[in-house]
Design a protein around this motif. Structure first.
Motif, PDB file in Angstrom:
ATOM      1  N   GLY A   1       2.119   9.963  -9.794  1.00 17.29           N
ATOM      2  CA  GLY A   1       1.446  10.084 -11.085  1.00 17.29           C
ATOM      3  C   GLY A   1       0.507  11.271 -11.129  1.00 17.29           C
ATOM      4  O   GLY A   1       0.414  11.971 -12.137  1.00 17.29           O
ATOM      5  N   MET A   2      -0.192  11.504 -10.013  1.00 13.21           N
ATOM      6  CA  MET A   2      -1.099  12.662  -9.950  1.00 13.21           C
ATOM      7  C   MET A   2      -0.315  13.968 -10.082  1.00 13.21           C
ATOM      8  O   MET A   2      -0.725  14.867 -10.809  1.00 13.21           O
ATOM      9  N   LEU A   3       0.809  14.067  -9.373  1.00 12.10           N
ATOM     10  CA  LEU A   3       1.621  15.285  -9.451  1.00 12.10           C
ATOM     11  C   LEU A   3       2.189  15.469 -10.855  1.00 12.10           C
ATOM     12  O   LEU A   3       2.244  16.582 -11.374  1.00 12.10           O
ATOM     13  N   SER A   4       2.602  14.369 -11.462  1.00 13.98           N
ATOM     14  CA  SER A   4       3.121  14.440 -12.827  1.00 13.98           C
ATOM     15  C   SER A   4       2.033  14.883 -13.791  1.00 13.98           C
ATOM     16  O   SER A   4       2.261  15.719 -14.667  1.00 13.98           O
ATOM     17  N   TYR A   5       0.837  14.331 -13.617  1.00 12.71           N
ATOM     18  CA  TYR A   5      -0.293  14.687 -14.475  1.00 12.71           C
ATOM     19  C   TYR A   5      -0.669  16.149 -14.280  1.00 12.71           C
ATOM     20  O   TYR A   5      -0.911  16.872 -15.237  1.00 12.71           O
ATOM     21  N   MET A   6      -0.709  16.583 -13.031  1.00 13.89           N
ATOM     22  CA  MET A   6      -1.063  17.972 -12.759  1.00 13.89           C
ATOM     23  C   MET A   6      -0.008  18.925 -13.319  1.00 13.89           C
ATOM     24  O   MET A   6      -0.325  19.991 -13.828  1.00 13.89           O
ATOM     25  N   GLY A   7       1.243  18.520 -13.270  1.00 14.44           N
ATOM     26  CA  GLY A   7       2.305  19.338 -13.844  1.00 14.44           C
ATOM     27  C   GLY A   7       2.191  19.446 -15.344  1.00 14.44           C
ATOM     28  O   GLY A   7       2.424  20.493 -15.927  1.00 14.44           O
ATOM     29  N   SER A   8       1.798  18.360 -16.012  1.00 10.95           N
ATOM     30  CA  SER A   8       1.654  18.395 -17.469  1.00 10.95           C
ATOM     31  C   SER A   8       0.423  19.215 -17.865  1.00 10.95           C
ATOM     32  O   SER A   8       0.398  19.859 -18.903  1.00 10.95           O
TER      33      SER A   8
ATOM     34  N   MET B   1       0.827  -1.208   0.000  1.00  7.03           N
ATOM     35  CA  MET B   1       0.000   0.000   0.000  1.00  7.03           C
ATOM     36  C   MET B   1       0.864   1.262   0.000  1.00  7.03           C
ATOM     37  O   MET B   1       0.525   2.251  -0.649  1.00  7.03           O
ATOM     38  N   LEU B   2       1.978   1.228   0.718  1.00  9.65           N
ATOM     39  CA  LEU B   2       2.897   2.370   0.721  1.00  9.65           C
ATOM     40  C   LEU B   2       3.427   2.636  -0.687  1.00  9.65           C
ATOM     41  O   LEU B   2       3.405   3.773  -1.170  1.00  9.65           O
ATOM     42  N   LEU B   3       3.879   1.591  -1.359  1.00  8.47           N
ATOM     43  CA  LEU B   3       4.372   1.752  -2.729  1.00  8.47           C
ATOM     44  C   LEU B   3       3.271   2.224  -3.674  1.00  8.47           C
ATOM     45  O   LEU B   3       3.496   3.064  -4.545  1.00  8.47           O
ATOM     46  N   MET B   4       2.064   1.699  -3.495  1.00 10.99           N
ATOM     47  CA  MET B   4       0.945   2.094  -4.339  1.00 10.99           C
ATOM     48  C   MET B   4       0.618   3.571  -4.150  1.00 10.99           C
ATOM     49  O   MET B   4       0.377   4.296  -5.114  1.00 10.99           O
ATOM     50  N   CYS B   5       0.623   4.034  -2.907  1.00 13.46           N
ATOM     51  CA  CYS B   5       0.330   5.453  -2.636  1.00 13.46           C
ATOM     52  C   CYS B   5       1.397   6.362  -3.240  1.00 13.46           C
ATOM     53  O   CYS B   5       1.076   7.394  -3.830  1.00 13.46           O
ATOM     54  N   ILE B   6       2.654   5.978  -3.095  1.00 16.13           N
ATOM     55  CA  ILE B   6       3.735   6.776  -3.679  1.00 16.13           C
ATOM     56  C   ILE B   6       3.575   6.850  -5.193  1.00 16.13           C
ATOM     57  O   ILE B   6       3.692   7.917  -5.801  1.00 16.13           O
TER      58      ILE B   6
END
Length: 117
Positions: free
Chosen positions: A104-111, A94-99
């Motif tokens: 991915g969300m931050l990368s998507y928001m940045g794009s 779960m820790l790896l999944m959250c990271i």
């Protein structure tokens, strides 16, 4: 030491050949260039992700079998119960999944902000 039967090797080979044929095939959508996610479709990236997923699945299977055998084996050393080991493994997963998810969300928001400029 465990050895695989010919049928098992054949099943692995058929699966690998099938996956490779699907990846290499020239079947495309009629308007693939005009699709919104056309820039996201990368052949090598998809093949590498497939390879990574297969390796992760294999390692997880081997680890799970190792845990089952250690818990079932009678030893003098005190071992954590199977339930505790499963909780530890699930917590790490779960820790790896959250990271990965939040990365991915931050990368998507940045794009998205880069596209709006």
């Amino acid at each position: 030491k465990r050895s695989f039967k010919r049928v098992q090797w054949l099943a692995i080979a058929v699966m690998a050949i099938g996956i490779a044929l699907v990846q290499v095939s020239d079947s495309r959508e009629a308007k693939q260039k005009s699709m919104k996610n056309a820039s996201e479709q990368r052949f090598v990236h998809g093949l590498l992700m497939l390879l990574v997923a297969g390796c992760c699945s294999g390692f997880a299977s081997v680890y799970t079998e190792m845990v089952f055998k250690q818990v079932g084996a009678a030893s003098e050393a005190k071992q954590a119960s199977l339930w505790l080991q499963n909780i530890q493994l699930a917590t790490f997963t779960m820790l790896l999944m959250c990271i990965t998810f939040f990365g991915g969300m931050l990368s998507y928001m940045g794009s998205e902000t880069a596209l709006l400029r």
